[in-house]
Design a protein around this motif. Structure first.
Motif, PDB file in Angstrom:
ATOM      1  N   VAL A 140      24.983  40.188-148.932  1.00 42.93           N
ATOM      2  CA  VAL A 140      25.243  39.224-150.015  1.00 42.93           C
ATOM      3  C   VAL A 140      25.191  39.952-151.367  1.00 42.93           C
ATOM      4  CG1 VAL A 140      24.790  36.868-150.820  1.00 42.93           C
ATOM      5  CG2 VAL A 140      23.971  37.580-148.571  1.00 42.93           C
ATOM      6  N   GLY A 141      26.061  40.938-151.519  1.00 46.30           N
ATOM      7  CA  GLY A 141      26.106  41.686-152.767  1.00 46.30           C
ATOM      8  C   GLY A 141      24.848  42.504-153.002  1.00 46.30           C
ATOM      9  N   TYR A 142      24.307  43.084-151.942  1.00 45.58           N
ATOM     10  CA  TYR A 142      23.098  43.929-151.994  1.00 45.58           C
ATOM     11  C   TYR A 142      21.874  43.176-152.525  1.00 45.58           C
ATOM     12  CZ  TYR A 142      26.982  47.249-151.966  1.00 45.58           C
ATOM     13  OH  TYR A 142      28.146  47.912-151.667  1.00 45.58           O
ATOM     14  N   SER A 143      21.739  41.913-152.105  1.00 46.93           N
ATOM     15  CA  SER A 143      20.642  41.098-152.637  1.00 46.93           C
ATOM     16  C   SER A 143      19.545  40.799-151.610  1.00 46.93           C
ATOM     17  CB  SER A 143      21.193  39.767-153.180  1.00 46.93           C
ATOM     18  OG  SER A 143      21.730  38.969-152.135  1.00 46.93           O
ATOM     19  N   LEU A 144      19.581  41.447-150.422  1.00 47.50           N
ATOM     20  CA  LEU A 144      18.529  41.197-149.427  1.00 47.50           C
ATOM     21  C   LEU A 144      17.195  41.725-149.933  1.00 47.50           C
ATOM     22  CD1 LEU A 144      20.366  42.166-146.099  1.00 47.50           C
ATOM     23  CD2 LEU A 144      20.256  39.931-147.225  1.00 47.50           C
ATOM     24  N   LEU A 145      16.140  40.985-149.660  1.00 46.76           N
ATOM     25  CA  LEU A 145      14.800  41.368-150.114  1.00 46.76           C
ATOM     26  C   LEU A 145      14.051  42.052-148.978  1.00 46.76           C
ATOM     27  CD1 LEU A 145      13.892  38.141-152.136  1.00 46.76           C
ATOM     28  CD2 LEU A 145      14.906  40.277-152.982  1.00 46.76           C
ATOM     29  N   LEU A 146      14.513  43.237-148.619  1.00 44.00           N
ATOM     30  CA  LEU A 146      13.917  44.010-147.532  1.00 44.00           C
ATOM     31  C   LEU A 146      13.313  45.287-148.086  1.00 44.00           C
ATOM     32  CD1 LEU A 146      16.793  43.731-144.880  1.00 44.00           C
ATOM     33  CD2 LEU A 146      14.675  42.401-144.943  1.00 44.00           C
ATOM     34  N   LYS A 147      12.290  45.777-147.411  1.00 39.59           N
ATOM     35  CA  LYS A 147      11.650  47.032-147.815  1.00 39.59           C
ATOM     36  C   LYS A 147      11.706  48.015-146.661  1.00 39.59           C
ATOM     37  CE  LYS A 147       8.529  44.921-151.201  1.00 39.59           C
ATOM     38  NZ  LYS A 147       7.103  44.731-151.620  1.00 39.59           N
ATOM     39  N   LYS A 148      12.167  49.214-146.967  1.00 38.17           N
ATOM     40  CA  LYS A 148      12.367  50.212-145.925  1.00 38.17           C
ATOM     41  C   LYS A 148      11.076  50.545-145.203  1.00 38.17           C
ATOM     42  CE  LYS A 148      14.774  54.581-145.124  1.00 38.17           C
ATOM     43  NZ  LYS A 148      15.472  55.733-145.755  1.00 38.17           N
ATOM     44  N   GLU A 149       9.973  50.532-145.918  1.00 41.33           N
ATOM     45  CA  GLU A 149       8.699  50.915-145.293  1.00 41.33           C
ATOM     46  C   GLU A 149       8.208  49.889-144.270  1.00 41.33           C
ATOM     47  OE1 GLU A 149       7.659  49.279-149.473  1.00 41.33           O
ATOM     48  OE2 GLU A 149       9.207  50.547-148.531  1.00 41.33           O
ATOM     49  N   LYS A 150       8.847  48.717-144.225  1.00 41.60           N
ATOM     50  CA  LYS A 150       8.478  47.707-143.233  1.00 41.60           C
ATOM     51  C   LYS A 150       9.417  47.689-142.021  1.00 41.60           C
ATOM     52  CE  LYS A 150       6.654  44.249-146.522  1.00 41.60           C
ATOM     53  NZ  LYS A 150       6.807  42.836-146.950  1.00 41.60           N
ATOM     54  N   ALA A 151      10.472  48.502-142.058  1.00 47.73           N
ATOM     55  CA  ALA A 151      11.579  48.335-141.116  1.00 47.73           C
ATOM     56  C   ALA A 151      11.589  49.371-139.999  1.00 47.73           C
ATOM     57  CB  ALA A 151      12.904  48.389-141.857  1.00 47.73           C
ATOM     58  N   ILE A 152      11.887  48.894-138.799  1.00 47.30           N
ATOM     59  CA  ILE A 152      12.275  49.743-137.675  1.00 47.30           C
ATOM     60  C   ILE A 152      13.781  49.551-137.508  1.00 47.30           C
ATOM     61  CG2 ILE A 152      11.980  50.243-135.223  1.00 47.30           C
ATOM     62  CD1 ILE A 152       9.389  50.589-136.667  1.00 47.30           C
ATOM     63  N   ILE A 153      14.567  50.610-137.689  1.00 47.52           N
ATOM     64  CA  ILE A 153      16.016  50.528-137.552  1.00 47.52           C
ATOM     65  C   ILE A 153      16.419  51.200-136.244  1.00 47.52           C
ATOM     66  CG2 ILE A 153      18.246  51.057-138.577  1.00 47.52           C
ATOM     67  CD1 ILE A 153      16.588  49.153-140.263  1.00 47.52           C
ATOM     68  N   VAL A 154      16.943  50.404-135.314  1.00 49.18           N
ATOM     69  CA  VAL A 154      17.343  50.917-133.999  1.00 49.18           C
ATOM     70  C   VAL A 154      18.868  50.908-133.944  1.00 49.18           C
ATOM     71  CG1 VAL A 154      17.057  50.703-131.504  1.00 49.18           C
ATOM     72  CG2 VAL A 154      15.273  49.838-133.048  1.00 49.18           C
ATOM     73  N   GLN A 155      19.467  52.098-133.916  1.00 47.25           N
ATOM     74  CA  GLN A 155      20.908  52.230-133.780  1.00 47.25           C
ATOM     75  C   GLN A 155      21.244  52.585-132.331  1.00 47.25           C
ATOM     76  OE1 GLN A 155      22.776  51.008-135.789  1.00 47.25           O
ATOM     77  NE2 GLN A 155      22.133  51.327-137.919  1.00 47.25           N
ATOM     78  N   PRO A 156      22.515  52.588-131.942  1.00 47.11           N
ATOM     79  CA  PRO A 156      22.852  52.815-130.522  1.00 47.11           C
ATOM     80  C   PRO A 156      22.225  54.067-129.914  1.00 47.11           C
ATOM     81  CG  PRO A 156      24.766  51.969-131.659  1.00 47.11           C
ATOM     82  CD  PRO A 156      23.713  52.179-132.716  1.00 47.11           C
ATOM     83  N   ASP A 157      22.002  55.113-130.716  1.00 46.28           N
ATOM     84  CA  ASP A 157      21.405  56.322-130.141  1.00 46.28           C
ATOM     85  C   ASP A 157      20.368  56.958-131.068  1.00 46.28           C
ATOM     86  OD1 ASP A 157      23.071  57.237-132.112  1.00 46.28           O
ATOM     87  OD2 ASP A 157      24.283  58.523-130.816  1.00 46.28           O
ATOM     88  N   ARG A 158      19.730  56.129-131.897  1.00 45.95           N
ATOM     89  CA  ARG A 158      18.785  56.676-132.874  1.00 45.95           C
ATOM     90  C   ARG A 158      17.796  55.606-133.302  1.00 45.95           C
ATOM     91  NH1 ARG A 158      18.776  61.240-135.694  1.00 45.95           N
ATOM     92  NH2 ARG A 158      17.800  61.359-137.750  1.00 45.95           N
ATOM     93  N   VAL A 159      16.554  56.010-133.542  1.00 49.08           N
ATOM     94  CA  VAL A 159      15.507  55.099-134.018  1.00 49.08           C
ATOM     95  C   VAL A 159      14.870  55.701-135.271  1.00 49.08           C
ATOM     96  CG1 VAL A 159      13.310  53.969-133.488  1.00 49.08           C
ATOM     97  CG2 VAL A 159      15.021  54.282-131.682  1.00 49.08           C
ATOM     98  N   VAL A 160      14.800  54.899-136.338  1.00 48.42           N
ATOM     99  CA  VAL A 160      14.152  55.330-137.579  1.00 48.42           C
ATOM    100  C   VAL A 160      13.012  54.368-137.875  1.00 48.42           C
ATOM    101  CG1 VAL A 160      14.427  55.837-140.033  1.00 48.42           C
ATOM    102  CG2 VAL A 160      16.313  56.286-138.452  1.00 48.42           C
ATOM    103  N   ILE A 161      11.819  54.906-138.063  1.00 53.01           N
ATOM    104  CA  ILE A 161      10.626  54.094-138.294  1.00 53.01           C
ATOM    105  C   ILE A 161      10.225  54.201-139.759  1.00 53.01           C
ATOM    106  CG2 ILE A 161       8.208  53.739-137.657  1.00 53.01           C
ATOM    107  CD1 ILE A 161       8.926  55.012-134.931  1.00 53.01           C
ATOM    108  N   ALA A 162      10.363  53.086-140.481  1.00 49.00           N
ATOM    109  CA  ALA A 162      10.027  53.017-141.907  1.00 49.00           C
ATOM    110  C   ALA A 162      10.733  54.152-142.654  1.00 49.00           C
ATOM    111  CB  ALA A 162       8.515  53.043-142.086  1.00 49.00           C
TER     112      ALA A 162
END
Length: 605
Positions: free
Chosen positions: A335-357
């Motif tokens: 939504v026009g880069y308006s999400l209220l997310l913080k990278k340090e709280k996120a686990i990002i799971v991609q098809p062949d990769r996992v990034v923790i915070a």
């Protein structure tokens, strides 16, 4: 839940000629093959290609004839298991292959050299953005014309024949130019297997004088593909799971959000398995709608920031940990880069990769393996879902219409909601239908498709044709704006020829409404058509087609009753007349935020 690439590849149903049922030896063998036997009379390139398409699950090929592909088409349609679907233009043929691949796991289209290739390339780019394996086959020049400095028709007037190839290199994962019979077998097999492994479109150009020539390499039925399965790095998987479990188990109110790459990772079922085990609330990004069952007891809706499902963003953005499986964060989904997310709280799971915070990151870890292993390590935590239940208020009900009052869009979608079942599927065109269809609650087994990453208006007509052809047991309900329909309307004709029974709601509000809400101007107003009259003229008394123009709720109810009753075996086209400013509140909010993102001034140099 919809039949997607992931579910198609994971299922073991040989009778359906589907992909990737793992045999005992651990390799993924494509179903529908035959034991090798001598077939010397058919030892030709065209029959080999046709056999390969059937073998990987393609039963319908979408095509537009041209002089360079006619002989090839002769041999494709001679294959008993393959049906040629002639489309009105190349763009729609590509959109149809896109729609077909969303259900069958792979699609195919055939056009002619350059004049057809450059016309279909926009659809192939859209399939690339959506990670769909589409086999794009082009009839190429005669082999004797290569390297002769001759100028051919259907080109830009240069003796260089590589313009088309160079254009396709950026929107396909493999390109094969077949102008020698000796390596044709290898090139075709490599292109098809690359499409399936990478889940992206491929380009195959076949010289027009090769399709019917016998060659020893095609002397027998082709040996079935045996695709080596991708596997996770065992040590990386173990460490990624342990690190993620430690991160999530110390969180107070974690949540899970499914993204569109769940499909390409074939991890939809693993995502639900994890949700069942951990008890977290689950949401989907808008482009993942239909990939996660909405009847799941902990499903809380679409996470789309300020324009998503009510109370969903509040739960996600207030969480102290969130696991995103297969997300795509772009200006539209954020939504026009308006999400209220913080990278340090996120686990990002991609098809062949996992990034923790903010780190660490783990490569060579497949999403499906990761989610399944993580389900065994997480403590059950229902805190965030309990918070959701405390704040949740049921959706409002649209204001009741006065008798014969002009129809409102929210009333239209209130009635579409009642039509949904396991025997239906929804196609949502780019525009306000994005937002209105997002609010539909999908029943178990109801399909759902739309193209968000590429967002090409007009996609839905061809995609409806292809998707409906791949799921004849479902009735496809397409919601299309008038501006989008004017882009690709011709292939209503092909739907009628194919005997499809789709229900198309043409929302006539006089313009490009989604563009109006981003930036208005006179260019967003279009010439109004008599849409039902147009479809009646296309029908021309041949095939089964019924049209109706509605202006109020009473007429809409009558039209739906007829479409689902006495006309249930017809293509039904319902033109819905609404006010030009009747839009969802979500589009109004989203449009203003995307406009602000588009209007940012240049950064100081």
């Amino acid at each position: 839940m919809d039949t997607t690439i992931g579910s198609q590849l994971d299922s073991c149903k040989p009778a359906n000629s589907t992909l990737g049922c793992p045999p005992q030896n651990g390799s993924a063998t494509i179903q529908g093959s035959h034991a090798p036997s001598a077939v010397s009379s058919d030892a030709i390139l065209g029959r080999h290609l046709a056999h390969r398409l059937v073998e990987i699950g393609v039963e319908d090929v979408f095509s537009v004839p041209g002089d360079f592909n006619l002989t090839l088409l002769d041999h494709l349609i001679a294959e008993p298991g393959l049906t040629n679907i002639g489309c009105c233009n190349e763009l729609n043929a590509g959109y149809a292959a896109d729609g077909y691949a969303r259900s069958r796991g792979v699609g195919a289209c055939v056009v002619t050299f350059t004049v057809g290739g450059l016309s279909i390339i926009n659809a192939i780019a859209g399939a690339y953005s959506e990670n769909l394996p589409v086999i794009c086959i082009l009839g190429g020049p005669n082999t004797n014309d290569y390297g002769t400095n001759r100028i051919l028709h259907h080109t830009i007037g240069l003796a260089d024949f590589t313009q088309e190839l160079r254009c396709f290199q950026t929107v396909t994962c493999y390109q094969a130019v077949v102008n020698h019979l000796e390596d044709a077998h290898e090139e075709i097999d490599r292109a098809i297997s690359t499409a399936l492994k990478e889940s992206k479109p491929v380009y195959i150009s076949i010289s027009c004088n090769l399709a019917a020539i016998p060659h020893p390499t095609f002397n027998r039925e082709p040996i079935p593909f045996s695709l080596s399965p991708r596997v996770s790095n065992k040590m990386g998987l173990e460490v990624a799971v342990e690190t993620t479990a430690a991160f999530l188990n110390k969180a107070v109110k974690p949540v899970m959000i499914g993204g569109p790459k769940l499909r390409v990772a074939k991890a939809c079922e693993a995502f639900v398995e994890l949700a069942d085990a951990c008890g977290y609330p689950i949401a989907v990004m808008p482009s993942a709608k239909g990939l996660v069952p909405e009847h799941h007891p902990h499903f809380i809706g679409t996470y789309w920031g300020s324009v998503g499902t009510a109370f969903c963003a509040e739960i996600v953005e207030s969480a102290d940990a969130y696991l995103f499986a297969g997300p795509i964060f772009n200006d539209y989904s954020s939504v026009g880069y308006s999400l209220l997310l913080k990278k340090e709280k996120a686990i990002i799971v991609q098809p062949d990769r996992v990034v923790i915070a903010n780190g660490p990151a783990f490569g060579c870890v497949l999403m499906k393996d990761f989610l399944q292993a993580l389900a065994k390590k997480l403590n059950r935590n229902t805190t965030a879902y309990e918070n959701y239940q405390r704040i949740f208020i049921p959706d409002g009900v649209p204001l009741k219409c006065d008798p014969r009052e002009p129809l409102r869009v929210n009333i239209l979608f209130n009635h579409i909601q009642k039509m949904l079942s396991s025997n239906t599927a929804v196609i949502a065109e780019t525009g306000d239908s994005w937002f209105n269809c997002q609010k539909l609650k999908l029943t178990e087994g109801c399909g759902y498709q739309f193209q968000m990453q590429y967002g090409s208006i007009g996609w839905s007509v061809g995609a409806t044709l292809g998707y409906a052809q791949s799921v004849p047991d479902k009735r496809v309900i397409a919601c299309i704006g008038d501006g989008s329909f004017q882009m690709t309307a011709q292939d209503i004709s092909t739907m009628i020829r194919c005997g499809q029974k789709n229900i198309i709601f043409l929302i006539n509000n006089g313009g490009y409404t989604i563009e109006v809400e981003i930036h208005d101007g006179p260019y967003n107003v279009i010439k109004n058509w008599n849409y039902t009259g147009l479809v009646d003229s296309i029908h021309n008394g041949e095939g089964n087609c019924w049209t109706k123009k509605v202006r109020c709720e009473e007429e809409l109810i009558e039209a739906i009753e007829i479409a689902t009753g006495e006309k249930k075996d017809c293509l039904c086209f319902i033109e819905v007349i609404v006010h030009k400013d009747d839009t969802s509140k979500e589009l109004l909010e989203w449009g203003s935020r995307v406009s602000a993102a588009n209007s940012r001034p240049p950064n100081p140099q």
